[in-house]
Structure formats: C-alpha cells, structure tokens
Design an enzyme around this catalytic site. Sequence first.
Site, short mmCIF file in Angstrom:
data_model
loop_
_atom_site.label_atom_id
_atom_site.label_comp_id
_atom_site.label_asym_id
_atom_site.label_seq_id
_atom_site.Cartn_x
_atom_site.Cartn_y
_atom_site.Cartn_z
CE1 TYR A 161 39.42 62.93 -27.06
CE2 TYR A 161 40.15 62.97 -29.33
CZ TYR A 161 40.23 63.46 -28.05
OH TYR A 161 41.09 64.47 -27.74
N GLY A 183 41.75 60.46 -35.22
CA GLY A 183 42.43 60.09 -34.00
C GLY A 183 42.42 61.10 -32.87
CG ASP A 184 43.65 64.86 -30.71
OD1 ASP A 184 42.73 64.81 -29.85
OD2 ASP A 184 44.67 65.53 -30.53
CB CYS A 185 37.78 63.72 -33.87
SG CYS A 185 36.62 64.62 -34.90
#
Length: 268
Positions: free
Chosen positions: A206, A173-175
């Site tokens: 992302y 999710g926050d790579c």
Amino acid sequence: MARADFLPGGCVGEVWKITFDDGSHAVAKTAAGDSTLDIEAYMLRYLADHSDLPVPGVIEGAKDLLVIDYVENSSGMGPSAQEHAADLLAALHQVTAPRYGHERDTLIGPLRQPNPWTERWHDFYREQRLFYMGREALETGGIGMETYERIERLGARLAEFLPEGRPASLLHGDCWGGNVLTRGNRIAAFIDPAIYHGDAEEELAYTTLFNTFGPRFFDRYREHNPLEPGFFETRVPLYTLYSLLVHARLFGGGYGTQADTILRRYVG
C-alpha cells in the site's frame, strides 16, 4: 474557554485544532448521523496498548466525537524519517496473532472493514478484502460488472500468487503519506489507522501506491524483516488492488480503471 480552528482533510467528519487558554492543544473530530468515531478511538487505543507505534493519545472517544492529543509536525519526509518509519513498522509487524483478522470489525476511512478470524491468508484476503470491497465498489458504480467478474476469477487463483504460512502481523492498515506525521528527522505519529492482523506485505505494498516511502525505507525495513522473492514483481500489484477498490468505492474516477488494469494482468 478555548479556540477551535478548522483543519482540512477530514474523511469521516470535520476536524478542528483546539487551543486552550493555557496554550495546550488537542484535535477534535466531529461527525453526524450514523457516526463511528468510537471505532477510530478503539483502533488508536489498541495500537497504543499492543505496540510501540507512536499514535495520538485518545482523550474522548464517542460515536460522534473524537478528541485526541495534538501532535506537532512538519512537512516532508527525509531519508532519516523514512528509516525511522521502517524501524517502527517493522516492530509493529512483529506483533502477531494466531490467525488473520481481528477481534472486531474496524474501519478504513469511513468504510466498514470486516475481520473475522480466518486460518488461511489467501482466504481472508479473497473474501474479506477483494470480494467484500469489490461488491461495495460495484454497488456504488466505482467498478463495472466485468471488473467484478475478474475479481472473482482472481479469487479462484489467489493461492497461486500469495504465500501461506507467513505471520498474521498487526497492521496500521492505512499507511499513506497523509497519515504519517513527521517532526524533524523523526516520525512523530501515525494517525487514522485501519487495523487488523494480516500479511505485512499488504501494508508495505500500500505504501507504494501513493509513494509514501522510497528506497531508504525498504532498505531499512529489510534489515529487520527480509522480503521474500517476488514481492515487488508479483504481489505488490495484487495487494494494491484492495486499496484501489476502497478508493473506487469512495471516489470513483480512475481508481476502478487502475484496478481493472491490474486484474487483466493476472486473469486476462
């Protein structure tokens, strides 16, 4: 007795490297006020329990204090490390749920990330990612009303651009690069997750926003999970919108302008 050395880069509080008398180490995060470090602890434990993604072990996970294993790491990410990252993320994305969302809300950085279980991916991405974070960014001045109205117009057409029927994959999710620790030619750990179950393409997109990985990563990832046509050309910009809105909400600056440029491409 122990020594605490300040580490830069904390987004939700202060971060310290703890050195104990026996020479072992840990990392401690501290925060005040309405802290949510217990949610970060939950996310790390969830990844450890439900996947083989390497993450630091949680020693203590209270609302205002998180203590995790210290992971030795080095700077830079060479081709072999990128291929290893592709192996790890492809395996993570094989962990699936019957619907999109998660069993509870999570966080991205310090921000709430709503995850109600949803049957259709484009509904989830529209309501819980674009509309929700768009409103957050609008309320704090990260974007203007015209940009938010473009988000609403895109939402009405989102099914035209996003394929349905793809698995609801478990996502880190926050790579971005700061959350991927390397040691030599391998990935040592992924830190600071923002987990939920979604389309794996959102995670991959992302990574392109801040150049986390390069062609070696994507070539190796395709060996495990092929990418459908139109990913880079059509869907990457749509998926980076969420990350840009998060950054517009947190930091303002040019992130809202970047989001608006993408929106104009799809809805004028």
